[in-house]
Design a protein around this motif. Structure first.
Motif, short mmCIF file in Angstrom:
data_model
loop_
_atom_site.label_atom_id
_atom_site.label_comp_id
_atom_site.label_asym_id
_atom_site.label_seq_id
_atom_site.Cartn_x
_atom_site.Cartn_y
_atom_site.Cartn_z
N ILE A 136 35.08 37.28 31.29
CA ILE A 136 34.68 38.19 32.38
C ILE A 136 34.28 37.40 33.61
O ILE A 136 34.64 37.74 34.75
CB ILE A 136 33.52 39.10 31.91
CG1 ILE A 136 34.00 40.02 30.77
CG2 ILE A 136 32.98 39.93 33.07
CD1 ILE A 136 32.88 40.81 30.12
N SER A 137 33.56 36.29 33.39
CA SER A 137 33.13 35.45 34.51
C SER A 137 34.34 34.83 35.21
O SER A 137 34.38 34.76 36.45
CB SER A 137 32.20 34.36 33.99
OG SER A 137 31.84 33.48 35.02
N ASN A 138 35.33 34.39 34.44
CA ASN A 138 36.52 33.80 35.05
C ASN A 138 37.28 34.81 35.89
O ASN A 138 37.76 34.49 36.98
CB ASN A 138 37.44 33.24 33.96
CG ASN A 138 36.89 31.97 33.33
OD1 ASN A 138 35.94 31.37 33.85
ND2 ASN A 138 37.46 31.56 32.21
N GLY A 143 38.12 37.18 41.67
CA GLY A 143 38.03 38.38 42.49
C GLY A 143 38.26 39.68 41.74
O GLY A 143 38.38 40.74 42.35
N ILE A 144 38.34 39.62 40.41
CA ILE A 144 38.57 40.83 39.61
C ILE A 144 37.26 41.23 38.95
O ILE A 144 36.82 40.61 37.97
CB ILE A 144 39.66 40.59 38.55
CG1 ILE A 144 40.96 40.17 39.22
CG2 ILE A 144 39.88 41.84 37.70
CD1 ILE A 144 42.05 39.75 38.25
N VAL A 217 42.21 31.38 33.93
CA VAL A 217 41.58 32.51 33.24
C VAL A 217 40.92 32.08 31.93
O VAL A 217 39.83 32.55 31.58
CB VAL A 217 42.62 33.62 32.98
CG1 VAL A 217 42.08 34.67 32.02
CG2 VAL A 217 43.03 34.28 34.29
N ILE A 218 41.57 31.17 31.18
CA ILE A 218 41.06 30.83 29.84
C ILE A 218 40.13 29.63 29.85
O ILE A 218 39.63 29.23 28.79
CB ILE A 218 42.22 30.55 28.87
CG1 ILE A 218 42.98 29.29 29.28
CG2 ILE A 218 43.14 31.75 28.77
CD1 ILE A 218 44.04 28.86 28.27
N GLU A 219 39.85 29.06 31.01
CA GLU A 219 38.98 27.89 31.06
C GLU A 219 37.60 28.21 30.48
O GLU A 219 36.90 29.11 30.94
CB GLU A 219 38.83 27.40 32.50
CG GLU A 219 38.04 26.12 32.62
CD GLU A 219 37.97 25.61 34.04
OE1 GLU A 219 37.32 24.57 34.26
OE2 GLU A 219 38.55 26.25 34.94
N LYS A 558 46.82 43.16 48.41
CA LYS A 558 45.51 43.60 47.95
C LYS A 558 44.45 42.56 48.31
O LYS A 558 44.61 41.38 48.07
CB LYS A 558 45.52 43.81 46.44
CG LYS A 558 44.19 44.28 45.86
CD LYS A 558 44.33 44.50 44.37
CE LYS A 558 42.99 44.90 43.77
NZ LYS A 558 42.00 43.82 43.79
N GLY A 559 43.37 43.04 48.91
CA GLY A 559 42.29 42.16 49.31
C GLY A 559 42.46 41.57 50.69
O GLY A 559 41.52 41.00 51.23
N LYS A 560 43.67 41.68 51.27
CA LYS A 560 43.92 41.13 52.59
C LYS A 560 44.41 42.19 53.57
O LYS A 560 44.16 42.09 54.76
CB LYS A 560 44.96 40.00 52.50
CG LYS A 560 44.48 38.81 51.68
CD LYS A 560 45.49 37.68 51.70
CE LYS A 560 44.99 36.49 50.88
NZ LYS A 560 45.94 35.37 50.88
N ASP A 561 45.14 43.18 53.07
CA ASP A 561 45.68 44.22 53.93
C ASP A 561 45.22 45.59 53.45
O ASP A 561 45.07 45.83 52.26
CB ASP A 561 47.22 44.20 53.92
CG ASP A 561 47.77 42.90 54.46
OD1 ASP A 561 47.16 42.38 55.40
OD2 ASP A 561 48.80 42.43 53.95
#
Length: 936
Positions: A136-138, A143-144, A217-219, A558-561
């Protein structure tokens, strides 16, 4: 104010495009021209700078100034049409138009993108999803923080997250399809540490992009294992922590040595995924596969590769244990049929996080459309107006220009729309029909781009140029003129490294415009505020509905426009075809096992060769589980099966004594081991059999020919004068090779003199053309293995550098397949000869450099230069300093002597970064060699 223009001033919240402002009114076709107002007077624009250079090439920053004029071209301005109710009113002066016309910009405060409803199920922390805190933190770092309602609806379906239920779903491009599959994949691997997952993507670029994403994501995310559990002990060479998720990519040209047993998640191309599944079935490890995710599932319809997806899924459906199947695409017209096939659920979503406006541009006029039907109606009305002289009211017009380069209305429109976007700091994608067309358009846009960049942005663009100049295989020189203006281009003629640098620069906002062929829409995820389609052709042919939607779907980031815009710039000859294309429904996804698609032969050969089904009832059960049974009567399918088995027996691919039990022959087993179709297996068998009878041992040309792929899509068109020159330069052993494979020098001479192309109408002519294309490509492989650079080969054989690189990468996998083919045929001596050359092919160098070529960036000419300057071993590279390597690496640059001043400094800095990587990699290899020596 008396005489003021009767429209309200621009809102103070932000700015609007001329299209956006005009959208709020009703319009007639009457045009009133006037000058466009600069940015809102209440907000002073940031003053741009221009970078000048002295004779030494050093940057000199001039004082700021308001506007820099275009360097060469001035495209037409975009002028909104007048509202109907005011078409008879005239402003008293030009400045009163300022309230109506505006520069391109995005609203800054009033967001147009709807936000998800606040719902506990939209949070990834909800207990129902049961995700580890580290995962969840990753996601939050990326930005999700929450998911969309439609994504939640998919995930909460019974059995989807727990892996007991299959799922097929479709959502628009940019709608968040991948996240659903990622969560299902990761949950399965985290919860069941003994299971593995396969993620299937159609293109190498997508595989590489997904690998980068998943590694982030999996780090730090660990599998949920019981303490002391032995079943998840890490296997050879992988992972120090048995709980960590092991990830690897499998694709043509990949350097990974990992196998199915070595990974938890395999990210693969279609061919590699099918090969992994076959190997797992043969080695009785398929029970370890817990989930398979197929992205771009519409590729089932692809004539060349789609049947592999169907074969792979059908094999999994035949297994006694359950393997979860997740399939997704933005362009599926019949997900319900596919879900019935795999025995799962289906879901359709029309949600786009960023709304997209669509426009048709024709004869310097812009027409809005809310839906495809509106666009179809508009196009038909425009076609009718050309005959009846009636007018369809446009939303805006694009002024013509006096520049000859922009006299074509479509070219003028593309440049104008691109410039308007880029000037206001937003990204734009322009799609063209050909490689050369994309480069030409990029040059036009760059020549029309006003130089309004600040010093920091100019410095970043010069840094991008330095990255290109530091590449070992040179780079496309046209980029040196476009990048400074913030414009790049992308097509398959570029090398992988060039493409990555261009895409990264665009994604970081350094480049504002990318002009590309449609391969970018299919292969790389690069959305933009504005997408412009310069026609709807791919070469000479119209693109299909699915590809067309993919290109248009790149609009909106998404996130920019807050809104995306898609413009289809159409010329008169294509207007009707474009209208029909936009109205056309997506083609239904169909089985590739039908007679006209010829997938049944390979399907039956695979299940018999892998021992998945060897008895006739089991083979019949296999075809009953295929997609074909969903659309064709069972009696007809079984009749096709009987015919196919007879053909395979006749081709000596399979054998049977009683007509009930079937076994693969050596040829059939070799064909599947080499990942070939039955037809290609017969062709390769004949080739190799001739080689055994008359193998030319006193040269290397025969091996290079055998290593050249046989698929026509990977082979270039032949320049017959070049072919003749290379043929005449062959030594005696080379001539014997070409005589053995059937090359006729007289035919080559006739083709050179006549300027004709080789006919490919009959089956025999097609096979003959394949031999000549393979021979032409074999010349290129020979040069690559003899340390000739990709750049020089590209010039010598008149093929794009990207094609040469792709050929080399494809040959790695094909050569390995040829070795496996020989091993299954029990041709041990030939297999040994071929295997010896595989390493040279990967290294692009002679035998004495194979050890050094293990090091990243040390290939071909670079390896030879390092060798010639005293770095003759892994140990020498490991002990080197970066300052020692940079001068040698600079020698590999074709145009290094032309670099001076700041440009030379930047290139040396990039090379120094590469030198650090070389030293680090060499040190790891040396340390590993020392450990092996000590153990022995």
């Amino acid at each position: 104010m008396a005489g003021a223009y009767p429209y309200p001033p621009i809102q103070n919240k932000g700015y609007q495009t001329s299209i956006e402002l005009a959208r709020q009114q009703s319009y007639s076709s009457k045009v009133l021209t006037g000058k466009k107002r600069p940015l809102d007077q209440e907000k002073q624009p940031v003053e741009p700078y221009i970078t000048l250079r002295n004779s030494a090439g050093q940057a000199v920053i001039s004082k700021p100034r308001q506007t820099i004029a275009p360097r060469k071209l001035a495209p037409g301005k975009i002028i909104p049409a007048l509202p109907v109710e005011s078409s008879t009113q005239q402003p008293q002066d030009a400045t009163s138009l300022d309230h109506f016309f505006s520069e391109y910009s995005q609203r800054e405060v009033a967001a147009s993108t709807s936000k998800p409803v606040q719902n506990p199920l939209l949070s990834l922390t909800h207990p129902l999803y049961d995700l580890p805190a580290s995962l969840i933190s990753n996601f939050a770092n990326l930005g999700i923080h929450e998911i969309y309602p439609w994504q939640s609806s998919c995930l909460v379906r019974k059995g989807v997250l727990t892996g007991t239920r299959n799922l097929i779903y479709t959502a628009p491009t940019g709608g968040g399809k991948s996240l659903v599959a990622d969560l299902c994949l990761l949950r399965r691997i985290i919860d069941e540490p003994t299971k593995k997952g396969i993620l299937v993507l159609p293109y190498v670029a997508l595989v590489q992009e997904k690998l980068k994403w998943l590694r982030t994501v999996i780090e730090g995310v660990e599998k949920r294992t019981d303490e002391g559990c032995e079943s998840v002990r890490p296997e050879r060479g992988w992972g120090r922590n048995q709980k960590q998720i092991r990830l690897a990519g499998f694709h043509g040209g990949s350097s990974t040595k990992a196998t199915f047993s070595d990974v938890d998640i395999a990210v693969c191309t279609i061919e590699k995924a099918n090969s992994l599944v076959n190997t797992a079935i043969e080695e009785c490890q398929i029970d370890k596969l817990g989930i398979i995710v197929v992205d771009e599932l519409h590729m089932l319809n692809d004539e060349n590769r789609g049947y592999l997806i169907e074969l792979m899924i059908t094999k999994l459906l035949c297994l006694p244990q359950h393997t979860q199947i997740i399939g997704m695409s933005a362009t599926l017209s019949n997900p319900e049929l596919l879900s019935d096939w795999i025995g799962g659920d289906s879901y359709r979503s029309a949600f786009r996080p960023v709304p997209v406006e669509e426009f048709l541009v024709y004869e310097n006029c812009i027409y809005p459309t809310a839906t495809s039907k509106d666009l179809f109606r508009t196009a038909n009305q425009l076609n009718a107006s050309a005959r009846t002289q009636t007018s369809v009211a446009p939303r805006a017009r694009i002024e013509t220009t006096a520049h000859k380069e922009l006299e074509s209305p479509s070219t003028n429109a593309v440049v104008s729309l691109a410039i308007e976007t880029a000037q206001n700091d937003y990204g734009v994608l322009v799609f063209c029909s050909s490689r050369q067309g994309s480069q030409n358009m990029a040059v036009l846009i760059s020549e029309a781009m006003p130089l309004r960049a600040d010093p920091d942005l100019v410095e970043k663009r010069l840094d991008v140029l330095a990255s290109l100049q530091a590449l070992p295989n040179s780079f496309e020189q046209t980029l040196s003129t476009t990048i400074i203006a913030g414009v790049g281009f992308h097509h398959r003629g570029l090398t992988t490294e060039e493409g990555e640098i261009i895409c990264q620069a665009y994604d970081r906002g350094i480049l504002k415009v990318i002009v590309a062929t449609c391969s970018l829409a299919a292969g790389i995820n690069l959305p933009a505020r504005r997408v412009i389609l310069h026609g709807a052709r791919m070469g000479r042919e119209m693109v299909g509905p699915a590809m067309f939607r993919q290109m248009r779907g790149r609009a909106g980031r998404k996130g920019k426009d807050e809104v995306g815009e898609s413009y289809i710039v159409c010329q008169k000859p294509d207007l009707e075809a474009v209208a029909e294309l936009l109205e056309a429904e997506l083609p239904p996804t169909q089985s590739c096992l039908t007679p006209e698609r010829r997938g049944m032969k390979r399907a039956i050969l695979e299940v018999i060769a892998t021992n998945l089904a060897t008895l006739l009832p089991a083979i019949e059960d296999y075809v009953r589980r295929s997609l074909l049974i969903q659309t064709m009567p069972e009696t007809q399918v079984l009749s096709m099966l009987s015919t196919t088995i007879d053909e395979l027996v006749s081709a000596k691919m399979i054998q049977s004594k009683d007509g009930y039990t079937y076994q693969p022959s050596a040829l059939g087993s070799a064909t599947i081991a080499a990942s070939l179709t039955p037809e290609d297996g017969v062709f390769v068998h004949a080739d190799l059999h001739r080689a055994i009878q008359s193998f030319v041992m006193d040269g290397e040309m025969h091996i290079f020919y055998l290593f050249t792929p046989i698929q026509n899509a990977l082979l270039p068109e032949i320049s017959w004068p070049v072919f003749r020159t290379e043929l005449e330069a062959l030594d005696d052993s080379g001539l014997r090779v070409f005589n053995a494979i059937g090359i006729n020098p007289s035919l080559v001479n006739r083709l050179v003199q006549s300027g004709a192309s080789m006919p490919e109408n009959t089956h025999e002519e097609i096979l003959r053309a394949r031999i000549y294309r393979r021979a032409y490509s074999a010349f290129q492989l020979r040069d690559l293995c003899n340390e000739v650079t990709v750049h020089r080969i590209s010039i010598k054989y008149a093929v794009p550098r990207g094609h040469v690189q792709n050929l080399a990468q494809s040959c790695h996998g094909f050569a390995a397949g040829m070795v496996r083919f020989c091993q299954r045929m029990d041709w041990g001596m030939l297999a040994a000869v071929l295997e010896h050359m595989v390493d040279r092919l990967k290294a692009g160098a002679r035998a004495d450099l194979l050890e050094m070529a293990q090091v990243t960036y040390v290939k071909s000419r670079m390896a030879r230069l390092l060798w010639g300057n005293g770095f003759k071993s892994i140990r020498a590279l490991a002990d080197a300093k970066s300052d020692d390597l940079v001068p040698v690496m600079l020698l590999a640059k074709p145009n290094a002597a032309r670099l001076t001043g700041e440009a030379l400094i930047k290139v040396k800095r990039k090379l120094s970064e590469r030198a650090v990587v070389i030293i680090a990699r060499a040190s790891r290899i040396w340390e590993r060699q020392q450990v092996v020596d000590l153990e022995e």
